[in-house]
Design a protein around this motif. Structure first.
Motif, PDB file in Angstrom:
ATOM      1  N   GLY A   1       0.827  -1.191   0.000  1.00  0.00           N
ATOM      2  CA  GLY A   1       0.000   0.000   0.000  1.00  0.00           C
ATOM      3  C   GLY A   1       0.867   1.248   0.000  1.00  0.00           C
ATOM      4  O   GLY A   1       1.775   1.358   0.808  1.00  0.00           O
ATOM      5  N   GLY A   2       0.654   2.131  -0.949  1.00  0.00           N
ATOM      6  CA  GLY A   2       1.437   3.354  -1.058  1.00  0.00           C
ATOM      7  C   GLY A   2       2.551   3.287  -2.087  1.00  0.00           C
ATOM      8  O   GLY A   2       3.140   4.308  -2.428  1.00  0.00           O
ATOM      9  N   GLN A   3       2.867   2.087  -2.604  1.00  0.00           N
ATOM     10  CA  GLN A   3       3.944   1.963  -3.600  1.00  0.00           C
ATOM     11  C   GLN A   3       3.493   2.311  -5.013  1.00  0.00           C
ATOM     12  O   GLN A   3       4.315   2.561  -5.873  1.00  0.00           O
ATOM     13  N   GLY A   4       2.200   2.270  -5.254  1.00  0.00           N
ATOM     14  CA  GLY A   4       1.707   2.644  -6.570  1.00  0.00           C
ATOM     15  C   GLY A   4       1.575   1.501  -7.560  1.00  0.00           C
ATOM     16  O   GLY A   4       1.679   1.727  -8.768  1.00  0.00           O
ATOM     17  N   ALA A   5       1.341   0.295  -7.077  1.00  0.00           N
ATOM     18  CA  ALA A   5       1.170  -0.840  -7.988  1.00  0.00           C
ATOM     19  C   ALA A   5      -0.032  -0.616  -8.902  1.00  0.00           C
ATOM     20  O   ALA A   5       0.030  -0.902 -10.111  1.00  0.00           O
ATOM     21  N   ILE A   6      -1.093  -0.098  -8.343  1.00  0.00           N
ATOM     22  CA  ILE A   6      -2.303   0.118  -9.144  1.00  0.00           C
ATOM     23  C   ILE A   6      -2.057   1.221 -10.174  1.00  0.00           C
ATOM     24  O   ILE A   6      -2.466   1.109 -11.327  1.00  0.00           O
TER      25      ILE A   6
ATOM     26  N   ALA B   1      -8.442  -5.123 -12.545  1.00  0.00           N
ATOM     27  CA  ALA B   1      -9.279  -5.549 -11.425  1.00  0.00           C
ATOM     28  C   ALA B   1      -8.455  -5.470 -10.147  1.00  0.00           C
ATOM     29  O   ALA B   1      -7.784  -6.434  -9.776  1.00  0.00           O
ATOM     30  N   PRO B   2      -8.464  -4.315  -9.465  1.00  0.00           N
ATOM     31  CA  PRO B   2      -7.690  -4.181  -8.221  1.00  0.00           C
ATOM     32  C   PRO B   2      -8.196  -5.114  -7.127  1.00  0.00           C
ATOM     33  O   PRO B   2      -9.394  -5.367  -7.020  1.00  0.00           O
ATOM     34  N   THR B   3      -7.275  -5.626  -6.341  1.00  0.00           N
ATOM     35  CA  THR B   3      -7.607  -6.455  -5.198  1.00  0.00           C
ATOM     36  C   THR B   3      -6.929  -5.838  -4.000  1.00  0.00           C
ATOM     37  O   THR B   3      -5.719  -5.627  -4.022  1.00  0.00           O
ATOM     38  N   PHE B   4      -7.673  -5.533  -2.986  1.00  0.00           N
ATOM     39  CA  PHE B   4      -7.101  -4.907  -1.810  1.00  0.00           C
ATOM     40  C   PHE B   4      -7.118  -5.880  -0.648  1.00  0.00           C
ATOM     41  O   PHE B   4      -8.089  -6.598  -0.445  1.00  0.00           O
ATOM     42  N   GLY B   5      -6.036  -5.875   0.132  1.00  0.00           N
ATOM     43  CA  GLY B   5      -6.003  -6.627   1.368  1.00  0.00           C
ATOM     44  C   GLY B   5      -6.361  -5.672   2.484  1.00  0.00           C
ATOM     45  O   GLY B   5      -7.257  -4.838   2.342  1.00  0.00           O
ATOM     46  N   THR B   6      -5.615  -5.753   3.556  1.00  0.00           N
ATOM     47  CA  THR B   6      -5.806  -4.814   4.642  1.00  0.00           C
ATOM     48  C   THR B   6      -5.498  -3.411   4.126  1.00  0.00           C
ATOM     49  O   THR B   6      -4.473  -3.191   3.493  1.00  0.00           O
ATOM     50  N   GLU B   7      -6.403  -2.490   4.366  1.00  0.00           N
ATOM     51  CA  GLU B   7      -6.213  -1.147   3.825  1.00  0.00           C
ATOM     52  C   GLU B   7      -5.346  -0.314   4.752  1.00  0.00           C
ATOM     53  O   GLU B   7      -5.837   0.447   5.563  1.00  0.00           O
TER      54      GLU B   7
ATOM     55  N   ARG C   1      -1.123   1.536   4.781  1.00  0.00           N
ATOM     56  CA  ARG C   1       0.123   1.771   4.066  1.00  0.00           C
ATOM     57  C   ARG C   1       1.118   0.673   4.428  1.00  0.00           C
ATOM     58  O   ARG C   1       1.296   0.343   5.590  1.00  0.00           O
ATOM     59  N   GLY C   2       1.750   0.091   3.414  1.00  0.00           N
ATOM     60  CA  GLY C   2       2.750  -0.945   3.643  1.00  0.00           C
ATOM     61  C   GLY C   2       2.220  -2.360   3.577  1.00  0.00           C
ATOM     62  O   GLY C   2       3.003  -3.304   3.507  1.00  0.00           O
ATOM     63  N   ALA C   3       0.919  -2.530   3.630  1.00  0.00           N
ATOM     64  CA  ALA C   3       0.345  -3.876   3.559  1.00  0.00           C
ATOM     65  C   ALA C   3       0.412  -4.384   2.117  1.00  0.00           C
ATOM     66  O   ALA C   3       0.277  -3.605   1.180  1.00  0.00           O
ATOM     67  N   PRO C   4       0.619  -5.686   1.927  1.00  0.00           N
ATOM     68  CA  PRO C   4       0.645  -6.224   0.570  1.00  0.00           C
ATOM     69  C   PRO C   4      -0.681  -5.982  -0.147  1.00  0.00           C
ATOM     70  O   PRO C   4      -1.755  -6.145   0.432  1.00  0.00           O
ATOM     71  N   VAL C   5      -0.580  -5.547  -1.399  1.00  0.00           N
ATOM     72  CA  VAL C   5      -1.750  -5.342  -2.254  1.00  0.00           C
ATOM     73  C   VAL C   5      -1.449  -5.973  -3.613  1.00  0.00           C
ATOM     74  O   VAL C   5      -0.288  -6.220  -3.950  1.00  0.00           O
ATOM     75  N   SER C   6      -2.487  -6.242  -4.356  1.00  0.00           N
ATOM     76  CA  SER C   6      -2.274  -6.758  -5.703  1.00  0.00           C
ATOM     77  C   SER C   6      -3.356  -6.222  -6.619  1.00  0.00           C
ATOM     78  O   SER C   6      -4.400  -5.759  -6.172  1.00  0.00           O
TER      79      SER C   6
ATOM     80  N   HIS D   1     -14.138 -10.103 -22.118  1.00  0.00           N
ATOM     81  CA  HIS D   1     -15.430 -10.180 -21.419  1.00  0.00           C
ATOM     82  C   HIS D   1     -15.279 -10.722 -19.999  1.00  0.00           C
ATOM     83  O   HIS D   1     -16.167 -10.549 -19.169  1.00  0.00           O
ATOM     84  N   ASP D   2     -14.155 -11.378 -19.724  1.00  0.00           N
ATOM     85  CA  ASP D   2     -13.909 -11.954 -18.399  1.00  0.00           C
ATOM     86  C   ASP D   2     -13.321 -10.876 -17.487  1.00  0.00           C
ATOM     87  O   ASP D   2     -12.176 -10.464 -17.656  1.00  0.00           O
ATOM     88  N   LEU D   3     -14.089 -10.417 -16.527  1.00  0.00           N
ATOM     89  CA  LEU D   3     -13.655  -9.341 -15.630  1.00  0.00           C
ATOM     90  C   LEU D   3     -13.173  -9.870 -14.277  1.00  0.00           C
ATOM     91  O   LEU D   3     -12.934  -9.097 -13.350  1.00  0.00           O
ATOM     92  N   SER D   4     -13.020 -11.176 -14.156  1.00  0.00           N
ATOM     93  CA  SER D   4     -12.619 -11.774 -12.885  1.00  0.00           C
ATOM     94  C   SER D   4     -11.133 -11.541 -12.614  1.00  0.00           C
ATOM     95  O   SER D   4     -10.364 -11.293 -13.549  1.00  0.00           O
ATOM     96  N   PRO D   5     -10.731 -11.622 -11.328  1.00  0.00           N
ATOM     97  CA  PRO D   5      -9.301 -11.498 -11.009  1.00  0.00           C
ATOM     98  C   PRO D   5      -8.502 -12.615 -11.693  1.00  0.00           C
ATOM     99  O   PRO D   5      -9.032 -13.681 -11.984  1.00  0.00           O
ATOM    100  N   ILE D   6      -7.253 -12.377 -11.906  1.00  0.00           N
ATOM    101  CA  ILE D   6      -6.377 -13.338 -12.579  1.00  0.00           C
ATOM    102  C   ILE D   6      -6.013 -14.480 -11.637  1.00  0.00           C
ATOM    103  O   ILE D   6      -5.613 -14.260 -10.505  1.00  0.00           O
ATOM    104  N   ARG D   7      -6.139 -15.697 -12.137  1.00  0.00           N
ATOM    105  CA  ARG D   7      -5.740 -16.880 -11.364  1.00  0.00           C
ATOM    106  C   ARG D   7      -4.495 -17.536 -11.966  1.00  0.00           C
ATOM    107  O   ARG D   7      -3.744 -18.180 -11.269  1.00  0.00           O
ATOM    108  N   GLU D   8      -4.299 -17.399 -13.281  1.00  0.00           N
ATOM    109  CA  GLU D   8      -3.148 -18.016 -13.945  1.00  0.00           C
ATOM    110  C   GLU D   8      -2.446 -16.959 -14.809  1.00  0.00           C
ATOM    111  O   GLU D   8      -2.626 -16.917 -16.029  1.00  0.00           O
TER     112      GLU D   8
END
Length: 195
Positions: free
Chosen positions: A16-21, A42-48, A50-55, A66-73
């Motif tokens: 959080g705060g690094q600017g991945a998004i 498709a942003p995925t947030f963990g604990t909101e 600063r410094g927490a892992p986000v993806s 057409h597939d708007l789901s998060p990436i699995r592979e």
């Protein structure tokens, strides 16, 4: 790596705060401007905090997605902080022969993987050399991704980095991306079968 006939899935890991998004958004805009008609984030947030892992997930294709789901592979995983490797198994679902892009002070051989190509640059150091504040790595990691994947030209990426950071040191952010592009080192899989 470029395969223009199918969807390319990129998963980004940062803190959080690094600017991945923001980095994923820049690549999405550059991809669209480069002729990829299908671009989905498709942003995925963990604990909101600063410094927490986000993806976040970014899908790119020449055709509408057409597939708007998060990436699995994913085909590509981008890691903005090498220390996340100690906390999160970022390679979960990464396709064999896929690309792992890491901001790390260590040589690529230290991050070598059995089944994946690994691209490494010390983006944190490069960012400071480019005139950015300590800890700004999102523009630099875009340069590493551009070099290692070959998906998008560095000039196109630089154009959208300058636009995104128009009021936050645009020249320094572009310089960081270009320096990281040049500094990228790539390590092929241990077996070399997927290279």
């Amino acid at each position: 790596m470029e395969d223009t006939t199918s969807m390319i899935q990129i998963r980004w890991h940062g803190r959080g705060g690094q600017g991945a998004i923001t980095a994923a958004k820049v690549v999405a805009k550059a991809a669209f401007a480069s002729g990829y008609g299908g671009v989905v984030m498709a942003p995925t947030f963990g604990t909101e905090r600063r410094g927490a892992p986000v993806s976040t997930s970014l899908k790119i294709a020449r055709e509408t997605i057409h597939d708007l789901s998060p990436i699995r592979e994913p085909d590509i995983v981008v890691v903005l902080d090498h220390l996340i490797l100690n906390e999160v198994d970022v390679t979960v679902g990464l396709k064999p022969g896929g690309l792992l892009v890491i901001n790390s002070p260590h040589p690529p051989s230290r991050h070598r993987q059995k089944d994946f190509r690994v691209a490494v640059a010390n983006v944190a150091r490069i960012g400071e050399e480019a005139g950015l504040r300590k800890g700004i790595v999102n523009s630099g990691i875009i340069g590493v991704l551009g070099r290692a994947s070959g998906l998008l030209a560095i000039d196109r990426l630089a154009e959208y980095i300058a636009e995104e950071f128009a009021d936050r040191r645009p020249e320094q952010n572009v310089r960081a991306a270009r320096l990281a592009f040049e500094a990228t080192e790539i390590c092929e899989p241990e077996g070399g079968a997927h290279a």
